[in-house]
Enzyme design. Structure first.
Site, PDB file in Angstrom:
ATOM      1  N   HIS A  50       0.684  -1.229  -0.180  1.00 26.43           N
ATOM      2  CA  HIS A  50      -0.110   0.072  -0.053  1.00 26.43           C
ATOM      3  C   HIS A  50       0.772   1.181  -0.042  1.00 26.43           C
ATOM      4  O   HIS A  50       0.588   2.287   0.829  1.00 26.43           O
ATOM      5  CB  HIS A  50      -0.875   0.000   1.068  1.00 26.43           C
ATOM      6  CG  HIS A  50      -1.978  -0.906   1.059  1.00 26.43           C
ATOM      7  ND1 HIS A  50      -3.389  -0.877   0.661  1.00 26.43           N
ATOM      8  CD2 HIS A  50      -2.107  -2.225   1.471  1.00 26.43           C
ATOM      9  CE1 HIS A  50      -4.088  -1.842   0.727  1.00 26.43           C
ATOM     10  NE2 HIS A  50      -3.433  -2.648   1.300  1.00 26.43           N
ATOM     11  N   ASN A  84     -10.176  -2.143   2.292  1.00 26.71           N
ATOM     12  CA  ASN A  84      -9.873  -2.369   0.978  1.00 26.71           C
ATOM     13  C   ASN A  84     -11.114  -2.022   0.201  1.00 26.71           C
ATOM     14  O   ASN A  84     -12.252  -1.990   0.666  1.00 26.71           O
ATOM     15  CB  ASN A  84      -9.511  -3.994   0.538  1.00 26.71           C
ATOM     16  CG  ASN A  84      -7.947  -3.918   1.115  1.00 26.71           C
ATOM     17  OD1 ASN A  84      -7.241  -3.164   1.316  1.00 26.71           O
ATOM     18  ND2 ASN A  84      -7.501  -5.234   1.236  1.00 26.71           N
TER      19      ASN A  84
HETATM   20  C1  HEM Z   1      -2.831 -10.976   7.614  1.00 27.82           C
HETATM   21  C2  HEM Z   1      -3.247  -9.974   7.031  1.00 27.82           C
HETATM   22  C3  HEM Z   1      -2.457  -8.536   7.022  1.00 27.82           C
HETATM   23  C4  HEM Z   1      -1.232  -8.128   7.330  1.00 27.82           C
HETATM   24  C5  HEM Z   1      -0.213  -9.059   8.161  1.00 27.82           C
HETATM   25  C6  HEM Z   1      -1.298  -6.761   7.021  1.00 27.82           C
HETATM   26  C7  HEM Z   1      -0.221  -6.153   7.042  1.00 27.82           C
HETATM   27  C8  HEM Z   1      -0.061  -4.570   6.589  1.00 27.82           C
HETATM   28  C9  HEM Z   1       1.271  -3.976   6.777  1.00 27.82           C
HETATM   29  C10 HEM Z   1       2.275  -4.149   7.390  1.00 27.82           C
HETATM   30  C11 HEM Z   1       0.949  -2.471   6.176  1.00 27.82           C
HETATM   31  C12 HEM Z   1       1.863  -1.334   6.049  1.00 27.82           C
HETATM   32  C13 HEM Z   1       1.397  -0.541   7.045  1.00 27.82           C
HETATM   33  C14 HEM Z   1       2.329   0.652   7.055  1.00 27.82           C
HETATM   34  O1  HEM Z   1       3.449   0.908   6.709  1.00 27.82           O
HETATM   35  O2  HEM Z   1       1.741   1.749   7.709  1.00 27.82           O
HETATM   36  C15 HEM Z   1      -0.367  -2.767   5.800  1.00 27.82           C
HETATM   37  C16 HEM Z   1      -1.046  -1.820   5.147  1.00 27.82           C
HETATM   38  C17 HEM Z   1      -2.135  -1.812   4.796  1.00 27.82           C
HETATM   39  N1  HEM Z   1      -3.207  -2.816   4.881  1.00 27.82           N
HETATM   40 FE1  HEM Z   1      -2.793  -4.947   5.537  1.00 27.82          FE
HETATM   41  N2  HEM Z   1      -2.341  -6.527   6.197  1.00 27.82           N
HETATM   42  C18 HEM Z   1      -3.253  -7.580   6.160  1.00 27.82           C
HETATM   43  C19 HEM Z   1      -4.310  -7.829   5.550  1.00 27.82           C
HETATM   44  C20 HEM Z   1      -5.067  -6.761   5.140  1.00 27.82           C
HETATM   45  C21 HEM Z   1      -6.431  -6.606   4.886  1.00 27.82           C
HETATM   46  C22 HEM Z   1      -7.306  -7.860   4.893  1.00 27.82           C
HETATM   47  C23 HEM Z   1      -6.701  -5.369   4.612  1.00 27.82           C
HETATM   48  C24 HEM Z   1      -8.248  -4.804   4.296  1.00 27.82           C
HETATM   49  C25 HEM Z   1      -9.139  -5.152   5.033  1.00 27.82           C
HETATM   50  C26 HEM Z   1      -5.636  -4.596   4.548  1.00 27.82           C
HETATM   51  C27 HEM Z   1      -5.610  -3.159   4.399  1.00 27.82           C
HETATM   52  C28 HEM Z   1      -4.352  -2.523   4.284  1.00 27.82           C
HETATM   53  C29 HEM Z   1      -4.446  -1.059   3.984  1.00 27.82           C
HETATM   54  C30 HEM Z   1      -5.492  -0.182   3.700  1.00 27.82           C
HETATM   55  C31 HEM Z   1      -3.308  -0.755   4.175  1.00 27.82           C
HETATM   56  C32 HEM Z   1      -2.454   0.694   3.918  1.00 27.82           C
HETATM   57  C33 HEM Z   1      -2.757   1.506   5.018  1.00 27.82           C
HETATM   58  C34 HEM Z   1      -2.437   3.169   4.890  1.00 27.82           C
HETATM   59  O3  HEM Z   1      -3.298   3.624   4.115  1.00 27.82           O
HETATM   60  O4  HEM Z   1      -1.425   3.383   5.397  1.00 27.82           O
HETATM   61  N3  HEM Z   1      -4.659  -5.341   4.903  1.00 27.82           N
HETATM   62  N4  HEM Z   1      -1.176  -4.053   5.735  1.00 27.82           N
END
Ligand code: HEM
Length: 483
Positions: free
Chosen positions: A54, A127
């Site tokens: 992201h 998402n």
């Molecule tokens: C096991 C599942 C997941 C893990 C381990 C995970 C982990 C992460 C990590 C490490 C980041 C980076 C955060 C940062 O650097 O600030 C991230 C960003 C993000 N994840 Fe996940 N994620 C997972 C599943 C999901 C799911 C299911 C969704 C949606 C419902 C999602 C939506 C997002 C979004 C939107 C961001 C960007 C946040 C922003 O705008 O700064 N992720 N995720």
């Protein structure tokens, strides 16, 4: 306008910012050129690590107002009073694309909302596709590795990159439902103003009596839903790669608001095991005819970031940021998301990342956590520990708001593949598509699979056949393959 004078970051006046301090006109630069040293050293550190996924995003500020009190379902303070506006910050993003990627490429879009409530920050990190490709968070780093560029060449296109992605997906057939969204026109987005958002995971709402319900979040764009086809997406990726980011910024700069309705689906906790599918499995939606959308409130975005880096790049969202009245379900993917966001943010931004303006809660913070790089909060007094008597025992633990929830958990500790039907929701979705939607889906799958290594392509064809015979046969035909 009052005249302003240039200073160093230490506040000293800078009399010449354009010429280094040299010995004679052609001689070396002196180590005592503090103006040069500070400016260059700061420049050297202008980048922070990009998000591990992201990475590319656009943000905006605004507010949220509930239509009516939700007190029967949740005690969350920001959902009690239709007169009360809660400030929000939203970040839309591309999940797989790196910084500098094109906005319209086929990808998952992030839809993250930070509510600055009176009880602390509440983040819904969602998402634009309502389901997720995997059921177990232990596979998440592999999913991201398969999505990201080839580790040898750092290339995203071509047969190797395509084969890596489909290799992973073909070995995780629970991704079929997700793939029917990603490879339909939903996967190509031109404007965040017309994009839906989904919490995807199942959360709990808890009221003052300690009663819980399961909920799923939906964001509906008030401007209507619109996605683009792959030809338009490819053209725009070349001619206007930041189109979604620019579109959001320009709309707000021109004085328009960008609005979304928040809705929830509700499931009684006692009905969890009565359904034909596992409602806590995030590869599945909750069908809307069984779980109608309940409108909750309106989110209005009306202010652009003042500085992209400060407001958007350094922003940090986390599913762990919850407030009283919101709880976690045992949705395995959600459980797996509680730890990693704060963990990566402590590394990506720094341990005191929550003190930056975009992340800072709007209520005062009071605890005995201290120090760390870039600390700005003065913790006063000698009693930097709890419990204490020297500091009058402060800060005291907050009183419980409402009746506590007592959940009982039991089970054998083990590593188990979560069970579930991998195909039936994908089948239902495909069969309910219009002829045009089916044509686009098949064309997009065919194009994506055309470069993929033969055995992987064959594995995917089997999954398409199991999803729906017509879908499988049409893709086989377009790929000139026999089953
Ligand atoms: C096991 C599942 C997941 C893990 C381990 C995970 C982990 C992460 C990590 C490490 C980041 C980076 C955060 C940062 O650097 O600030 C991230 C960003 C993000 N994840 Fe996940 N994620 C997972 C599943 C999901 C799911 C299911 C969704 C949606 C419902 C999602 C939506 C997002 C979004 C939107 C961001 C960007 C946040 C922003 O705008 O700064 N992720 N995720």
């Amino acid at each position: 306008m009052a005249k302003r004078y240039l200073t160093s970051n230490q506040g000293a006046p800078v009399t010449d910012d354009q010429h280094s301090l040299t010995v004679g006109e052609r001689g070396p630069i002196l180590l005592e050129d503090t103006v040069f040293l500070e400016k260059i050293a700061h420049f050297d550190r202008e980048r922070i690590p990009e998000r591990v996924l992201h990475a590319k995003g656009a943000g905006a500020f605004g507010f949220f107002v509930p239509y009516k009190s939700m007190s029967a379902l949740t005690k969350a303070e920001f959902l009690q009073n239709p007169e009360k506006k809660t400030p929000v910050f939203v970040r839309f993003s591309l999940a797989g694309g790196s910084l500098g990627g094109a906005d319209t490429v086929r990808d998952i879009r992030g839809f993250s909302v930070k509510f600055y409530t009176d009880e602390g920050n509440y983040d819904i990190v969602g998402n634009h596709i309502p389901v997720f490709p995997i059921r177990d968070p232990l596979q998440f780093p592999d999913l991201v590795h398969a999505l990201k560029p080839d580790p040898v060449t750092n290339v995203r296109g071509g047969p190797i990159a395509a084969s890596r992605f489909w290799d992973f997906m073909s070995l995780r057939p629970e991704s079929m439902n997700f793939l029917t969204y990603l490879f339909s026109d939903v996967g190509t987005v031109k404007s965040y103003r017309t994009m839906q958002g989904f919490g995807v995971n199942t959360y709990k709402w808890i009221n003052l009596c300690g009663e819980e319900v399961y909920i799923k979040y939906h964001w509906q764009p008030c401007a209507g839903v619109e996605y683009i086809d792959s030809k338009t997406a490819v053209r725009l990726a070349g001619s206007d790669p930041d189109i979604a980011q620019r579109d959001l910024f320009d709309s707000i700069a021109e004085g328009h608001t960008v609005e979304y309705e928040m809705c929830v689906q509700i499931l009684k906790v006692e009905d969890e095991c009565k359904l034909p599918f596992d409602p806590l499995d995030s590869t599945h939606i909750w069908p809307e005819d069984m779980f109608p959308l309940l409108p909750v409130g309106r989110m209005v975005l009306n202010k652009n970031p003042g500085n992209f880096f400060v407001d958007v790049e350094q922003s940090a969202f986390a599913p762990a940021a919850v407030v009283p009245g919101i709880g976690f379900s045992n949705d395995r993917i959600l459980q797996g998301r509680i730890f990693p966001y704060g963990d990566t943010q402590r590394y990506r931004i720094g341990v005191n990342y929550l003190q930056l303006p975009t992340n800072m809660p709007r209520r005062s913070i009071d605890n005995k956590m201290q120090d760390g790089a870039m600390q700005t909060i003065y913790s006063e007094g000698v009693a930097n520990y709890l419990p204490n008597t020297i500091g009058g025992g402060m800060p005291a633990e907050a009183p419980e708001t409402g009746k506590p929830v007592c959940n009982f958990v039991s089970g054998i500790i083990d590593r188990k593949e979560p069970s579930g039907d991998d195909y039936y929701q994908a089948r239902y979705r495909y069969r309910n598509m219009s002829p045009k939607e089916k044509d686009h889906l098949i064309a997009n799958f065919t194009e994506a699979l055309s470069q993929v290594y033969e055995p992987i392509k064959r594995r995917m064809l089997e999954h398409f056949m199991r999803t729906d015979k017509e879908l499988g046969s049409r893709i086989a035909q377009s790929l000139n393959m026999t089953m």
